[in-house]
Design an enzyme around this catalytic site. Structure first.
Site, PDB file in Angstrom:
ATOM      1  N   GLY A   1      -6.950   0.074  -0.764  1.00 56.46           N
ATOM      2  CA  GLY A   1      -5.624   0.477  -0.301  1.00 56.46           C
ATOM      3  C   GLY A   1      -5.350   1.929  -0.639  1.00 56.46           C
ATOM      4  O   GLY A   1      -5.811   2.845   0.047  1.00 56.46           O
ATOM      5  N   GLY A   2      -4.630   2.149  -1.726  1.00 58.72           N
ATOM      6  CA  GLY A   2      -4.186   3.491  -2.117  1.00 58.72           C
ATOM      7  C   GLY A   2      -5.283   4.549  -2.071  1.00 58.72           C
ATOM      8  O   GLY A   2      -5.070   5.657  -1.558  1.00 58.72           O
TER       9      GLY A   2
ATOM     10  N   ASN B   1      -7.669   0.174   3.826  1.00 55.44           N
ATOM     11  CA  ASN B   1      -6.454  -0.416   4.384  1.00 55.44           C
ATOM     12  C   ASN B   1      -5.332   0.588   4.166  1.00 55.44           C
ATOM     13  O   ASN B   1      -4.818   0.716   3.065  1.00 55.44           O
ATOM     14  CB  ASN B   1      -6.149  -1.743   3.667  1.00 55.44           C
ATOM     15  CG  ASN B   1      -4.799  -2.306   4.064  1.00 55.44           C
ATOM     16  OD1 ASN B   1      -4.220  -1.905   5.072  1.00 55.44           O
ATOM     17  ND2 ASN B   1      -4.284  -3.244   3.272  1.00 55.44           N
ATOM     18  N   TRP B   2      -4.993   1.278   5.233  1.00 58.19           N
ATOM     19  CA  TRP B   2      -4.004   2.363   5.096  1.00 58.19           C
ATOM     20  C   TRP B   2      -2.577   1.835   4.967  1.00 58.19           C
ATOM     21  O   TRP B   2      -1.660   2.591   4.690  1.00 58.19           O
ATOM     22  CB  TRP B   2      -4.087   3.304   6.304  1.00 58.19           C
ATOM     23  CG  TRP B   2      -5.338   4.136   6.371  1.00 58.19           C
ATOM     24  CD1 TRP B   2      -6.476   4.015   5.609  1.00 58.19           C
ATOM     25  CD2 TRP B   2      -5.576   5.244   7.245  1.00 58.19           C
ATOM     26  NE1 TRP B   2      -7.399   4.960   5.963  1.00 58.19           N
ATOM     27  CE2 TRP B   2      -6.876   5.733   6.975  1.00 58.19           C
ATOM     28  CE3 TRP B   2      -4.820   5.872   8.250  1.00 58.19           C
ATOM     29  CZ2 TRP B   2      -7.425   6.819   7.663  1.00 58.19           C
ATOM     30  CZ3 TRP B   2      -5.373   6.946   8.931  1.00 58.19           C
ATOM     31  CH2 TRP B   2      -6.658   7.412   8.632  1.00 58.19           C
ATOM     32  N   LYS B   3      -2.378   0.567   5.228  1.00 62.64           N
ATOM     33  CA  LYS B   3      -1.044  -0.046   5.186  1.00 62.64           C
ATOM     34  C   LYS B   3      -0.072   0.763   6.072  1.00 62.64           C
ATOM     35  O   LYS B   3      -0.507   1.306   7.077  1.00 62.64           O
ATOM     36  CB  LYS B   3      -0.542  -0.162   3.749  1.00 62.64           C
ATOM     37  CG  LYS B   3      -1.592  -0.767   2.814  1.00 62.64           C
ATOM     38  CD  LYS B   3      -1.031  -1.184   1.502  1.00 62.64           C
ATOM     39  CE  LYS B   3      -2.165  -1.589   0.579  1.00 62.64           C
ATOM     40  NZ  LYS B   3      -1.722  -2.307  -0.589  1.00 62.64           N
TER      41      LYS B   3
ATOM     42  N   GLU C   1      -8.896 -10.585  -3.097  1.00 62.01           N
ATOM     43  CA  GLU C   1      -7.938  -9.605  -3.589  1.00 62.01           C
ATOM     44  C   GLU C   1      -6.924 -10.283  -4.513  1.00 62.01           C
ATOM     45  O   GLU C   1      -5.927 -10.852  -4.023  1.00 62.01           O
ATOM     46  CB  GLU C   1      -7.182  -8.973  -2.420  1.00 62.01           C
ATOM     47  CG  GLU C   1      -8.051  -8.204  -1.452  1.00 62.01           C
ATOM     48  CD  GLU C   1      -7.282  -7.073  -0.802  1.00 62.01           C
ATOM     49  OE1 GLU C   1      -7.731  -5.944  -0.899  1.00 62.01           O
ATOM     50  OE2 GLU C   1      -6.205  -7.328  -0.236  1.00 62.01           O
TER      51      GLU C   1
ATOM     52  N   GLU D   1       0.189  -9.001   1.332  1.00 66.79           N
ATOM     53  CA  GLU D   1       1.494  -8.427   1.684  1.00 66.79           C
ATOM     54  C   GLU D   1       2.054  -9.088   2.941  1.00 66.79           C
ATOM     55  O   GLU D   1       3.259  -9.268   3.069  1.00 66.79           O
ATOM     56  CB  GLU D   1       1.367  -6.902   1.859  1.00 66.79           C
ATOM     57  CG  GLU D   1       1.228  -6.219   0.506  1.00 66.79           C
ATOM     58  CD  GLU D   1       0.471  -4.903   0.539  1.00 66.79           C
ATOM     59  OE1 GLU D   1       0.282  -4.333   1.618  1.00 66.79           O
ATOM     60  OE2 GLU D   1       0.053  -4.456  -0.546  1.00 66.79           O
TER      61      GLU D   1
ATOM     62  N   HIS E   1      -3.597 -10.598   4.720  1.00 70.53           N
ATOM     63  CA  HIS E   1      -3.407  -9.772   3.516  1.00 70.53           C
ATOM     64  C   HIS E   1      -2.230 -10.341   2.714  1.00 70.53           C
ATOM     65  O   HIS E   1      -1.259 -10.842   3.304  1.00 70.53           O
ATOM     66  CB  HIS E   1      -3.138  -8.322   3.927  1.00 70.53           C
ATOM     67  CG  HIS E   1      -3.166  -7.368   2.775  1.00 70.53           C
ATOM     68  ND1 HIS E   1      -2.112  -7.226   1.910  1.00 70.53           N
ATOM     69  CD2 HIS E   1      -4.134  -6.551   2.317  1.00 70.53           C
ATOM     70  CE1 HIS E   1      -2.427  -6.336   0.978  1.00 70.53           C
ATOM     71  NE2 HIS E   1      -3.659  -5.912   1.201  1.00 70.53           N
TER      72      HIS E   1
ATOM     73  N   SER F   1      -6.923  -2.138  -6.503  1.00 74.87           N
ATOM     74  CA  SER F   1      -7.033  -0.920  -7.315  1.00 74.87           C
ATOM     75  C   SER F   1      -8.468  -0.440  -7.492  1.00 74.87           C
ATOM     76  O   SER F   1      -8.834   0.070  -8.545  1.00 74.87           O
ATOM     77  CB  SER F   1      -6.333  -1.107  -8.668  1.00 74.87           C
ATOM     78  OG  SER F   1      -4.958  -1.395  -8.476  1.00 74.87           O
TER      79      SER F   1
ATOM     80  N   GLY G   1      -2.446  -2.489  -5.774  1.00 68.82           N
ATOM     81  CA  GLY G   1      -1.472  -1.396  -5.901  1.00 68.82           C
ATOM     82  C   GLY G   1      -0.881  -1.260  -7.289  1.00 68.82           C
ATOM     83  O   GLY G   1       0.097  -0.541  -7.483  1.00 68.82           O
TER      84      GLY G   1
HETATM   85  C1  PEP Z   1      -5.135  -3.628  -0.501  1.00 65.29           C
HETATM   86  O1  PEP Z   1      -4.005  -3.455  -0.115  1.00 65.29           O
HETATM   87  O2  PEP Z   1      -5.917  -4.305   0.190  1.00 65.29           O
HETATM   88  C2  PEP Z   1      -5.540  -3.037  -1.770  1.00 65.29           C
HETATM   89  C3  PEP Z   1      -6.636  -3.442  -2.333  1.00 65.29           C
HETATM   90  O3  PEP Z   1      -4.707  -2.080  -2.279  1.00 65.29           O
HETATM   91  P1  PEP Z   1      -5.001  -1.125  -3.553  1.00 65.29           P
HETATM   92  O4  PEP Z   1      -6.415  -0.636  -3.424  1.00 65.29           O
HETATM   93  O5  PEP Z   1      -4.005  -0.026  -3.439  1.00 65.29           O
HETATM   94  O6  PEP Z   1      -4.827  -1.972  -4.771  1.00 65.29           O
END
Ligand code: PEP
Length: 251
Positions: free
Chosen positions: A234-235, A10-12, A167, A97, A95, A213, A173
């Site tokens: 994500g990251g 997930n590049w956001k 999640e 966010e 999601h 994470s 994050g």
């Molecule tokens: C996400 O945004 O779906 C996510 C899991 O982010 P991160 O891996 O950065 O925690």
């Protein structure tokens, strides 16, 4: 039949179209031998190039949101048809966010899920508790409610095509990963809800990811758990080297 793992990035709101092309070109050779399904969910502006560049590879492309209506006066929104038209296969729905900043609710998540399925997109539906909810001990009830609401009115034949991402919001994050036991327990609860709503065969075949994470160091441990069928990343999906290490995790 064992469930095939699915690793989705997930590049956001990261990467211009030019930067996305560079990252995808780096990624293609690094993940070509993956035993897991590989998905990248880029910003809307990079989707067209992403689909074109990944044609003939083992990488599928996803969006990060859709509108639930088919078309109309919804300024700034993107429909399922528009995504399907350019070759997008997956879409992240609900999601945390989007729930936190953009007003997504259990109700709109349900509408978006039904729209995505009716248009042939594979939804990645997110659920998960906040730190306060975990500390209050209501994680399981919360997840049950989110899953029941998301799948309301979804037929059995369609339900098994959905990917669910557990999640925990406190792990997204933050660098704080859920332990593999915490993650597996929550994924187990989700599988039980699916069994209650549908049947054992649907629960056995539906794929449930962990997200929060996840990185190259903790992926193998999380993915070794029986109810965790993949990761939403994500990251760590923004660097080809790190993401490919997760995709190619050691079983
Ligand atoms: C996400 O945004 O779906 C996510 C899991 O982010 P991160 O891996 O950065 O925690």
């Amino acid at each position: 039949m064992p469930r095939k793992k699915i690793i989705a990035g997930n590049w956001k709101m990261n990467k211009t179209a030019k930067e996305a092309k560079k990252l995808i070109k780096e990624l293609i050779p690094l993940v070509e031998k993956s035993k897991a399904d590989v998905v990248i969910c880029t910003p809307f502006t990079a989707l067209y190039d992403a689909v074109r560049l990944t044609k003939g590879t083992n990488i599928a492309v996803g969006a990060q949101n859709i509108h639930f209506e088919e078309k109309g006066a919804y300024t700034g929104e993107v429909s399922a048809d528009m995504l399907v038209d350019i070759g997008v296969k997956y879409v992240i729905i609900g999601h945390s966010e989007r729930r936190q900043y953009f007003g997504d609710t259990d109700e709109t998540v349900n509408l978006k899920l039904k729209t995505a399925l009716s248009k042939g997109l594979i939804p990645i539906v997110c659920c998960g508790e906040s730190l306060q909810q975990r500390e209050l001990g209501v994680t399981n009830e919360l997840i049950r409610t989110q899953i029941k609401a998301a799948f309301a009115g979804v037929e059995k034949e369609q339900a098994k095509n959905v990917i669910i991402a557990y999640e925990p919001i406190w792990a997204i994050g933050t660098g704080k990963t859920a332990t593999s036991e915490q993650a597996n327990d929550a994924c187990r609860v989700i599988r039980c809800v699916i069994e209650e709503m549908y049947n054992k065969s649907t629960a056995d075949s539906i794929r449930i990811q962990y997200g929060g994470s996840m990185n190259a160091s903790n992926a193998a441990e999380l993915l070794s758990k029986p109810d965790i069928d993949g990761g939403l990343i994500g990251g760590a999906s923004l660097k080809a080297d790190e993401f490919s290490k997760i995709v190619n995790y050691r079983e």
